[in-house]
Scaffold this motif. Structure first.
Motif, PDB file in Angstrom:
ATOM      1  N   GLN A  13       0.819  -1.150  -0.007  1.00 49.69           N
ATOM      2  CA  GLN A  13       0.063  -0.106  -0.134  1.00 49.69           C
ATOM      3  C   GLN A  13       0.806   1.264  -0.175  1.00 49.69           C
ATOM      4  O   GLN A  13       1.981   1.095   0.679  1.00 49.69           O
ATOM      5  N   ARG A  18      -2.062  -0.869  -6.450  1.00 48.46           N
ATOM      6  CA  ARG A  18      -3.411  -1.088  -7.149  1.00 48.46           C
ATOM      7  C   ARG A  18      -3.286  -0.505  -8.549  1.00 48.46           C
ATOM      8  O   ARG A  18      -3.599  -1.172  -9.550  1.00 48.46           O
ATOM      9  N   ASN A  36      -7.460  -1.703  -1.394  1.00 47.21           N
ATOM     10  CA  ASN A  36      -6.757  -1.940  -0.329  1.00 47.21           C
ATOM     11  C   ASN A  36      -7.628  -2.572   0.493  1.00 47.21           C
ATOM     12  O   ASN A  36      -8.824  -2.085   0.975  1.00 47.21           O
ATOM     13  N   VAL A  42      -3.476  -6.025  -0.036  1.00 44.02           N
ATOM     14  CA  VAL A  42      -4.401  -5.764  -1.384  1.00 44.02           C
ATOM     15  C   VAL A  42      -5.074  -6.746  -1.603  1.00 44.02           C
ATOM     16  O   VAL A  42      -4.589  -8.139  -1.787  1.00 44.02           O
ATOM     17  N   THR A  91     -10.883   1.381  -0.032  1.00 42.60           N
ATOM     18  CA  THR A  91     -10.494   0.677   0.824  1.00 42.60           C
ATOM     19  C   THR A  91     -11.800   0.000   1.573  1.00 42.60           C
ATOM     20  O   THR A  91     -12.599   0.509   1.876  1.00 42.60           O
TER      21      THR A  91
END
Length: 92
Positions: A13, A18, A36, A42, A91
């Motif tokens: 992260q 991503r 996340n 992830v 997230t």
């Protein structure tokens, strides 16, 4: 067509992981999403050709240059054909 849920742990992260997953999946013709998790991992859900999914799982073991991947788990999950393209999610 198949679908995989992939969980990646390590320093994944805040390092562009991503965005890297989105680009990698799109190049392979996969659909799905990446987000996340609050625990620092992830999560990826990807659908498509089994060979392309295998390539994504293997690529996730390396990740982008700033990532330090410690562990990758992947499991087949029931296919969901509602995905349009490959996107980032908030997230969870």
């Amino acid at each position: 067509m198949a679908q995989q849920r992939i969980l990646v742990s390590g320093r994944v992260q805040g390092v562009g992981y991503r965005d890297w997953v989105v680009r990698t999946a799109q190049r392979s013709g996969l659909t799905g999403w990446v987000r996340n998790l609050k625990d620092g991992r992830v999560e990826i859900v990807a659908s498509g050709d089994e060979a392309a999914l295998g390539h994504l799982v293997e690529a996730c073991r390396e990740g982008p240059p700033l990532a330090r991947v410690e562990h990758v788990d992947s499991d087949a999950v029931p296919e969901d054909r509602s995905h349009k393209g490959f996107t980032k999610r908030f997230t969870a």
